[in-house]
Design a protein around this motif. Structure first.
Motif, PDB file in Angstrom:
ATOM      1  N   TRP A 103       0.783  -1.142   0.086  1.00 37.24           N
ATOM      2  CA  TRP A 103       0.122  -0.183   0.122  1.00 37.24           C
ATOM      3  C   TRP A 103       0.905   1.190   0.051  1.00 37.24           C
ATOM      4  O   TRP A 103       0.346   2.297  -0.211  1.00 37.24           O
ATOM      5  CB  TRP A 103      -0.909  -0.097   1.178  1.00 37.24           C
ATOM      6  CG  TRP A 103      -1.899  -1.114   1.411  1.00 37.24           C
ATOM      7  CD1 TRP A 103      -2.411  -1.982   0.311  1.00 37.24           C
ATOM      8  CD2 TRP A 103      -2.430  -1.498   2.651  1.00 37.24           C
ATOM      9  NE1 TRP A 103      -3.299  -2.885   0.827  1.00 37.24           N
ATOM     10  CE2 TRP A 103      -3.210  -2.501   2.245  1.00 37.24           C
ATOM     11  CE3 TRP A 103      -2.559  -1.348   4.090  1.00 37.24           C
ATOM     12  CZ2 TRP A 103      -4.060  -3.293   3.231  1.00 37.24           C
ATOM     13  CZ3 TRP A 103      -3.053  -1.923   4.765  1.00 37.24           C
ATOM     14  CH2 TRP A 103      -4.097  -3.015   4.418  1.00 37.24           C
TER      15      TRP A 103
ATOM     16  N   ALA B 269      -8.307  -1.559  -1.519  1.00 37.73           N
ATOM     17  CA  ALA B 269      -8.451  -3.243  -0.989  1.00 37.73           C
ATOM     18  C   ALA B 269      -9.587  -3.883  -1.308  1.00 37.73           C
ATOM     19  O   ALA B 269     -10.751  -3.181  -1.239  1.00 37.73           O
ATOM     20  CB  ALA B 269      -8.195  -3.149   0.524  1.00 37.73           C
TER      21      ALA B 269
ATOM     22  N   PRO C 287     -12.520  -5.084   1.982  1.00 40.10           N
ATOM     23  CA  PRO C 287     -11.760  -3.948   3.130  1.00 40.10           C
ATOM     24  C   PRO C 287     -12.003  -4.155   4.468  1.00 40.10           C
ATOM     25  O   PRO C 287     -11.380  -3.964   5.465  1.00 40.10           O
ATOM     26  CB  PRO C 287     -11.827  -2.736   2.521  1.00 40.10           C
ATOM     27  CG  PRO C 287     -13.223  -2.404   1.772  1.00 40.10           C
ATOM     28  CD  PRO C 287     -13.130  -3.970   1.232  1.00 40.10           C
TER      29      PRO C 287
ATOM     30  N   ALA D  57      -8.505  -4.929   6.378  1.00 42.83           N
ATOM     31  CA  ALA D  57      -7.529  -3.812   5.920  1.00 42.83           C
ATOM     32  C   ALA D  57      -8.051  -2.392   6.324  1.00 42.83           C
ATOM     33  O   ALA D  57      -7.265  -1.643   6.328  1.00 42.83           O
ATOM     34  CB  ALA D  57      -7.736  -3.969   4.483  1.00 42.83           C
TER      35      ALA D  57
END
Length: 301
Positions: free
Chosen positions: A160, A172, A175, A215
């Motif tokens: 990232w 993502a 997520p 995430a």
């Protein structure tokens, strides 16, 4: 004495000639293990890589290709233990060659870095099937073995970094799905203990972080560490696959998609006590990992 309560130096005492070979020694986990072994004066570490000149490892670094069984056999000769780390599910011959060489060289112990998805009967993707077959091969080869099955590495968040630097937005797939991800340094410390002490033959360890995290939560914790407002945006499956295709062949893209779908279904949320039992301390949290690696995501603002 409780598991994890004594040092690796104590576990290796009286066996100053113990020889440990690490394959994949420049990888995410392998380089950590190599660094730990290099500081163990009572043991001898040998670190395999395709490019010794660029390895940046202390200790004995040796060139070896997984295609070269004769060379692997030569390096494995006299090894008390070999840590088996491979990284290409499209080349299962690499794992087979390592086992063939280990048997020919009379290696005393094989420690295999695998994946926790192997324990899930619903996981039939390319990556998991490759690891499952590699485990089976090691268990059947006649050499004492130990299997390490970690969940996803916290270092996956490093992918990232470019997006964070560019526009402070992480993208993502799914997520809010959660994964009990683990710090690679914890895996390495577990591996070191297994390599240096007796009592682990025929054991399989499931290695996770202290809790499952999404995430979106990872991005929030990274934002706190970096002192920046970060956003986590969702990707569609098609968008995620387009990104993966820039790096991987189609078979890998399908495997990564299947893995993400299992995570969305909750298959990767369970945590285990094995890291704590082996190391005598809790597994590292994502927040602590982020603090240690904040410099890799750009300067604070």
């Amino acid at each position: 004495m409780a598991a994890g309560s004594h040092s690796t130096a104590e576990s290796c005492s009286g066996r100053a000639d113990r020889r440990i070979v690490v394959t994949g020694a420049t990888g995410t986990v392998g380089r950590h293990v190599a660094g730990l072994l290099a500081s163990e004066a009572s043991c001898r570490g040998v670190f395999l890589t395709r490019d010794p000149a660029g390895a940046a490892l202390a200790g004995r670094v040796t060139r070896a290709h997984f295609e070269d069984i004769a060379r692997l056999t030569e390096v494995f000769a006299g090894a008390d233990a070999v840590l088996v780390i491979t990284n290409d599910p499209l080349r299962p011959d690499h794992d087979a060659n390592i086992v063939t060489a280990a048997v020919a060289a009379g290696v005393g112990h094989l420690v295999k870095l695998s994946a926790l998805a192997v324990a899930d009967p619903l996981a039939q993707d390319l990556i998991t099937s490759w690891q499952r077959a590699a485990e089976d091969r090691i268990r059947q080869c006649g050499i004492p073995w130990t299997i390490l099955r970690p969940r996803a590495f916290m270092t996956h968040a490093l992918a990232w970094a470019p997006d964070i630097r560019r526009d402070a937005t992480v993208r993502a797939l799914h997520p809010t799905s959660r994964n009990a991800c683990i710090a690679p340094s914890d895996i390495a410390q577990v591996a070191l203990r297994i390599l240096l002490e007796d009592g682990h033959h025929g054991r399989t360890y499931a290695l996770t972080g202290p809790r499952a995290i999404s995430a979106r939560d990872q991005v929030a914790q990274l934002g706190e560490v970096l002192g920046r407002r970060l956003t986590c945006a969702g990707l569609t499956i098609a968008q995620a696959q387009e990104r993966w295709r820039r790096r991987y062949p189609e078979a890998m893209v399908r495997a990564l998609t299947a893995s993400a779908e299992r995570q969305r279904a909750g298959a990767k949320e369970e945590t285990t006590p094995d890291v704590g039992d082996l190391l005598g301390r809790p597994a590292a949290s994502f927040s602590s990992w982020a603090k240690e690696h904040a410099h890799l995501f750009g300067p604070r603002v």
